[in-house]
Scaffold this motif. Structure first.
Motif, PDB file in Angstrom:
ATOM      1  N   HIS A  49       1.019  -1.018   0.420  1.00 22.54           N
ATOM      2  CA  HIS A  49       0.071   0.152  -0.085  1.00 22.54           C
ATOM      3  C   HIS A  49       1.121   1.090   0.155  1.00 22.54           C
ATOM      4  O   HIS A  49       1.651   1.861   1.178  1.00 22.54           O
ATOM      5  CB  HIS A  49      -0.768  -0.332   1.447  1.00 22.54           C
ATOM      6  CG  HIS A  49      -1.780   0.903   1.456  1.00 22.54           C
ATOM      7  ND1 HIS A  49      -2.907   1.309   0.466  1.00 22.54           N
ATOM      8  CD2 HIS A  49      -1.957   2.101   2.353  1.00 22.54           C
ATOM      9  CE1 HIS A  49      -3.552   2.646   0.815  1.00 22.54           C
ATOM     10  NE2 HIS A  49      -3.209   3.229   1.661  1.00 22.54           N
ATOM     11  N   ASP A  50       0.587   2.128  -0.641  1.00 27.92           N
ATOM     12  CA  ASP A  50       1.503   3.016  -0.865  1.00 27.92           C
ATOM     13  C   ASP A  50       3.732   2.859  -1.210  1.00 27.92           C
ATOM     14  O   ASP A  50       3.535   3.794  -0.095  1.00 27.92           O
ATOM     15  CB  ASP A  50       1.380   4.486   0.000  1.00 27.92           C
ATOM     16  CG  ASP A  50       0.060   5.054  -0.151  1.00 27.92           C
ATOM     17  OD1 ASP A  50      -0.779   4.463  -1.933  1.00 27.92           O
ATOM     18  OD2 ASP A  50      -0.715   5.829   0.191  1.00 27.92           O
ATOM     19  N   GLY A  51       3.929   1.317  -1.509  1.00 30.25           N
ATOM     20  CA  GLY A  51       4.685   0.991  -1.725  1.00 30.25           C
ATOM     21  C   GLY A  51       5.570   0.320  -0.677  1.00 30.25           C
ATOM     22  O   GLY A  51       6.423   0.418  -0.267  1.00 30.25           O
ATOM     23  N   PHE A  52       5.079   0.327   1.369  1.00 32.17           N
ATOM     24  CA  PHE A  52       4.786  -0.251   2.049  1.00 32.17           C
ATOM     25  C   PHE A  52       4.062  -1.087   2.266  1.00 32.17           C
ATOM     26  O   PHE A  52       3.053  -1.754   1.729  1.00 32.17           O
ATOM     27  CB  PHE A  52       4.239   0.602   2.653  1.00 32.17           C
ATOM     28  CG  PHE A  52       5.382   1.750   3.144  1.00 32.17           C
ATOM     29  CD1 PHE A  52       6.669   1.692   3.856  1.00 32.17           C
ATOM     30  CD2 PHE A  52       5.036   3.747   2.926  1.00 32.17           C
ATOM     31  CE1 PHE A  52       7.616   3.161   3.895  1.00 32.17           C
ATOM     32  CE2 PHE A  52       5.833   4.098   3.090  1.00 32.17           C
ATOM     33  CZ  PHE A  52       7.042   3.830   3.146  1.00 32.17           C
ATOM     34  N   ARG A  99      -4.178   1.452   8.321  1.00 32.53           N
ATOM     35  CA  ARG A  99      -4.474   0.257   7.628  1.00 32.53           C
ATOM     36  C   ARG A  99      -4.504  -0.544   9.007  1.00 32.53           C
ATOM     37  O   ARG A  99      -4.062  -2.449   7.917  1.00 32.53           O
ATOM     38  CB  ARG A  99      -3.333  -0.366   6.875  1.00 32.53           C
ATOM     39  CG  ARG A  99      -3.020   1.084   5.575  1.00 32.53           C
ATOM     40  CD  ARG A  99      -4.155   1.253   4.815  1.00 32.53           C
ATOM     41  NE  ARG A  99      -3.915   0.194   3.856  1.00 32.53           N
ATOM     42  CZ  ARG A  99      -4.918  -0.038   2.842  1.00 32.53           C
ATOM     43  NH1 ARG A  99      -5.971   1.270   2.185  1.00 32.53           N
ATOM     44  NH2 ARG A  99      -5.537  -1.604   2.054  1.00 32.53           N
ATOM     45  N   LEU A 100      -4.730  -0.601  10.058  1.00 34.33           N
ATOM     46  CA  LEU A 100      -4.596  -1.026  11.273  1.00 34.33           C
ATOM     47  C   LEU A 100      -5.294  -0.543  12.040  1.00 34.33           C
ATOM     48  O   LEU A 100      -5.377   1.009  12.326  1.00 34.33           O
ATOM     49  CB  LEU A 100      -3.324  -1.572  11.666  1.00 34.33           C
ATOM     50  CG  LEU A 100      -2.567  -2.941  11.048  1.00 34.33           C
ATOM     51  CD1 LEU A 100      -1.344  -2.677  12.066  1.00 34.33           C
ATOM     52  CD2 LEU A 100      -3.125  -4.133  11.231  1.00 34.33           C
ATOM     53  N   ASN A 101      -6.793  -1.469  12.866  1.00 33.04           N
ATOM     54  CA  ASN A 101      -7.383  -0.597  13.702  1.00 33.04           C
ATOM     55  C   ASN A 101      -6.410  -1.472  15.214  1.00 33.04           C
ATOM     56  O   ASN A 101      -5.181  -1.553  14.985  1.00 33.04           O
ATOM     57  CB  ASN A 101      -8.559  -1.362  14.080  1.00 33.04           C
ATOM     58  CG  ASN A 101      -8.870  -3.389  14.380  1.00 33.04           C
ATOM     59  OD1 ASN A 101      -7.791  -4.052  14.468  1.00 33.04           O
ATOM     60  ND2 ASN A 101      -9.421  -3.541  13.318  1.00 33.04           N
ATOM     61  N   ALA A 102      -6.327  -1.006  16.271  1.00 29.45           N
ATOM     62  CA  ALA A 102      -6.226  -0.653  17.372  1.00 29.45           C
ATOM     63  C   ALA A 102      -5.983  -2.486  17.386  1.00 29.45           C
ATOM     64  O   ALA A 102      -4.777  -2.801  18.338  1.00 29.45           O
ATOM     65  CB  ALA A 102      -6.335  -0.409  18.479  1.00 29.45           C
TER      66      ALA A 102
END
Length: 302
Positions: A49-52, A99-102
Motif C-alpha cells: 500500500h503506497d509502496g509499503f 491500515r490497522l485497527n487498534a
C-alpha cells in the motif's frame, strides 16, 4: 537489459520510512535491517500500500521465524533485535496510515516482539546457517576488511589450504554461535544441511524475483506494450539477470560479492549437495534402508 521493464531490483521505501520515524519522534532503527525486512516482505506475499508492505500474522511468522535467518548476518556491532524493531516500526507506520485497527495493531506488536527475540536465538544456531552467513562470520571474526574483495579472496585462499580438521577447528572458534559441542558439533550432517539451506534460500529469492518481474510484465501486456527481448525466447539473459540480482541481495545482507564467490570460484568451500549426495548420507547413517534391487517385485506382464 532494461531494468525498467524487467523490474527485478526491489525498491523498498527504506529512506522514506526512516524519515517518517524521525518526524514522529520514534526510536531509530538501523537502515540495514530495515532495508532487509522491507525487501524480503516485498519479495514475499505481502500486499503493498503506497509502496509499503502490509503485515499480517502469517507474514510475521514467515518473515521472522521461517525466512530471515536464511539470509541476514548482523554485523558485529549490530543488535540482532534490530530486525524485530524494523517490523515494529513498519507496524507503527501501518497503524498511522489507518491500515490497522487498534486491536490488530496490539496483537501484531506482541507477535513481532516475541518473534523478534526468537530470531535473535535462531541466528546463533549453527545448523540454521547458510554458506554466505557462515563465511561472513568467519571473515569478520578474522578481522578481514569485507569491503576489500582482494582481502576476502586472500582469506578464502588461506582457508582453502587448511586441512579439514583445521577448518573444523576454525568453525568451532566462531564467536556469536551457540556451540556447546565444540568441534564435535560440526558433523557431516550439519555441513550438509548448510549446503541444502543455501541452495534453497537462493532459489527462493530467484523465484520471488521472477514473480515480481512477471507481475510487471503482465501490466505491460495489458497496456499493449511489447515484451522485453530477454523474454521473447528461451530467455537465458533473463535467468542470468535473476541469478545476478539474487546474489547481489544475498551479498547485501551478508558480505557484498561473497555469495557469488562461493557459488563460482570457491564452490569447494561451500558445496551444495544434490539428491544423490543426500541419499548417500541418509543410507550411510542408517536413517533409511533401501531394498536390494534383487528383492524388488518383478513387473507384471501385460
Amino acid at each position: 537489459m532494461d531494468d525498467e521493464d524487467l523490474r527485478l531490483t526491489p525498491r523498498p521505501h527504506t529512506a522514506e520510512l526512516l524519515r517518517w520515524a524521525e518526524e514522529q519522534g520514534l526510536d531509530p532503527v538501523p537502515e540495514g535491517p530495515l532495508n532487509a525486512v522491507l525487501t524480503l516482505l516485498e519479495l514475499g506475499d505481502a500486499r503493498l500500500h503506497d509502496g509499503f508492505p502490509e503485515l499480517t500474522s502469517p507474514l510475521l511468522q514467515e518473515l521472522l521465524y521461517e525466512r530471515i535467518h536464511l539470509y541476514v548476518q548482523p554485523a558485529p556491532d549490530q543488535d540482532p533485535l534490530a530486525y524485530g524493531a524494523a517490523v515494529l516500526l513498519l507496524l507503527e507506520h501501518q497503524r498511522a496510515a489507518k491500515r490497522l485497527n487498534a486491536k490488530r495493531h496490539e496483537r501484531l506488536r506482541a507477535e513481532a516482539e516475541w518473534q523478534g527475540e526468537l530470531l535473535a536465538g535462531l541466528l546463533r544456531q549453527p545448523h540454521l546457517l547458510t554458506w554466505p552467513r557462515l563465511y561472513a562470520l568467519l571473515l569478520r571474526g578474522a578481522g578481514v576488511d569485507t569491503a576489500d574483495p582482494a582481502a576476502v579472496r586472500s582469506w578464502l585462499d588461506g582457508y582453502r589450504e587448511l586441512e579439514p580438521h583445521d577448518q573444523v577447528a576454525v568453525l568451532a572458534g566462531i564467536e556469536g554461535l551457540d556451540q556447546p559441542e565444540g568441534t564435535d558439533g560440526w558433523t557431516e550432517g550439519v555441513l550438509l544441511s548448510i549446503g541444502m539451506a543455501t541452495d534453497g534460500a537462493r532459489l527462493l529469492v530467484e523465484n520471488r524475483l521472477m514473480q515480481r518481474s512477471y507481475r510487471n510484465l503482465a501490466g505491460l501486456n495489458a497496456l499493449g506494450l511489447p515484451m522485453p527481448a530477454e523474454l521473447s525466447g528461451d530467455f537465458p539473459q533473463f535467468e542470468a539477470a535473476v541469478q545476478a540480482e539474487a546474489l547481489r541481495l544475498l551479498g547485501e545482507w551478508t558480505v557484498p560479492g561473497l555469495p557469488e564467490l562461493l557459488l563460482t570460484e570457491y564452490q569447494d568451500l561451500a558445496p551444495e549437495p544434490g539428491a544423490a549426495e543426500v541419499d548417500h548420507y541418509i543410507v550411510k547413517r542408517g536413517l533409511v534402508e533401501l531394498p536390494d534391487i534383487g528383492d524388488w517385485p518383478a513387473p507384471e506382464e501385460g
